[in-house]
Enzyme design. Structure first.
Site: not given
Lengths: 246, 246
Positions: B50, B52, B111, B198
């Site tokens: 999911r 952002d 990622y 992040r």
């Protein structure tokens, strides 16, 4: 008077090209206005190359003459601030000798043309590369491209609007390199004709898809006739990457 | 009924995130509508991860169940056509077993976080990378990052909105690699907490600029307290790059 050399990176998508145009925004106008807003005096920008509408630059070299004392770093920072939100960035700025001219002192220019060779549409690369959906043979493109190296009459690969005095140019290097779905064409010459890189890449793409042989490319070159051009690649994938000085 | 697995590339800038939201456009809504426009029946999209608002994907894996016969290639082509001009592309589409689930069958997620470390503003990379103007020490970042590898309680690096049952996750890999002005942080785990990547990158940037030592990073991890978080990096530089299945 101080002559400042600057290196510009820009996204060509919103501009009619580097040179000032009556009918739309240009990189030249944006940078001249940002310098004028900084120093309070009008300036004229000179550039190593003239990129077309939609063509990008990683490192375009330019200069402006400033009729007052100014610190190079402060000038760069202020111009970058005034340029916002235009997608142009000054990555280098330094005072140079008045003999140095961004265009006339430049003895070599390098471009890169990026093809994304895949079926899927582009997402963030849209306008930043040319998508070719048909599988391309990058090795065949590279081999054929070597016919273009050296001194030739490039009339076939020259736009009708080209202002160069002679269609004879010397291509120092052309390399076609694939990295997974990305095919990059690297070219270097002292100078290029208008649309020369895009026209060469367009014809090489015909070789890559098997529509043209290397001999067809050579025949097109030797025809010295714009009618022999197979295809002009779109501006999207073209980047000015280096200006060379003595 | 046929279950189709698809691989999506998307530019997260115009979306409120992958998941459907009441207050704005989402990747899920765009893809569901494109599939519905193609097959004439409503579908629900399930995704490996999911992302952002403003986060991108190079290769997000998703699936939809289609209640009629349809060719996978035709589905992909039609969905891509219907998606236009949204910056989402289906790069792969194939029928899979009904046991296969894009989210629940996924055993690994990767990622990449891209930092552009330079003074000059971003041009075409705006929104596609995080610009850090202060010089970063990528080697120091890489060394400090190794403290995060393994099984830990990542509460410090977890958003208040995280819905995971446990803050304990196992980070399989984190590598910080510099290539000229680009610093990429590569991470891999079975799964991540909300904002974990992040938050880790934000704290690593403090190490890179010399504001934090590697010990400070370790202390932040061991604090197991969101208040110990140094900085949460913006979504701009984050890309979902791979979903791994058995």
């Amino acid at each position: 008077m101080t002559r400042f050399a600057m290196t510009l990176e820009y996204d060509g998508r919103p501009f009619m090209g580097l040179q000032r145009q009556k009918h739309g925004p240009s990189v030249q106008q944006a940078v001249e206005e940002a310098v004028e807003a900084t120093i309070g005096l009008p300036v004229t920008l000179y550039a190593a190359g003239r990129t077309d509408a939609g063509v990008h630059a990683e490192a375009m070299r330019v200069h402006v003459d400033v009729e007052r004392d100014f610190d190079a770093f402060r000038l760069m920072e202020a111009v970058n601030a005034h340029l916002r939100p235009a997608p142009i960035a000054v990555s280098q700025c330094n005072a140079v000798d008045e003999e140095w001219h961004a265009r006339f002192s430049c003895i070599g220019r390098r471009y890169r043309y990026d093809i994304i060779n895949r079926r899927a549409p582009l997402t963030w690369q849209k306008g930043l590369a040319w998508r070719v959906a048909v599988e391309l043979d990058a090795e065949a493109m590279h081999e054929a491209a070597e016919y273009l190296v050296g001194q030739h009459d490039f009339t076939t690969f020259r736009s009708a609007h080209c202002q160069a005095q002679s269609p004879v140019k010397t291509l120092d290097r052309i390399d076609v390199v694939r990295q997974s779905e990305r095919i990059s064409v690297h070219v270097a010459a002292r100078s290029f004709l208008h649309h020369q890189v895009r026209s060469m890449v367009g014809c090489l793409s015909l070789v890559g898809r098997g529509q043209w042989s290397a001999d067809d490319l050579q025949a097109a070159l030797e025809a010295k006739d714009r009618q022999a051009l197979g295809l002009n690649a779109p501006p999207d994938g073209l980047y000015f990457v280096e200006a060379v000085y003595p």
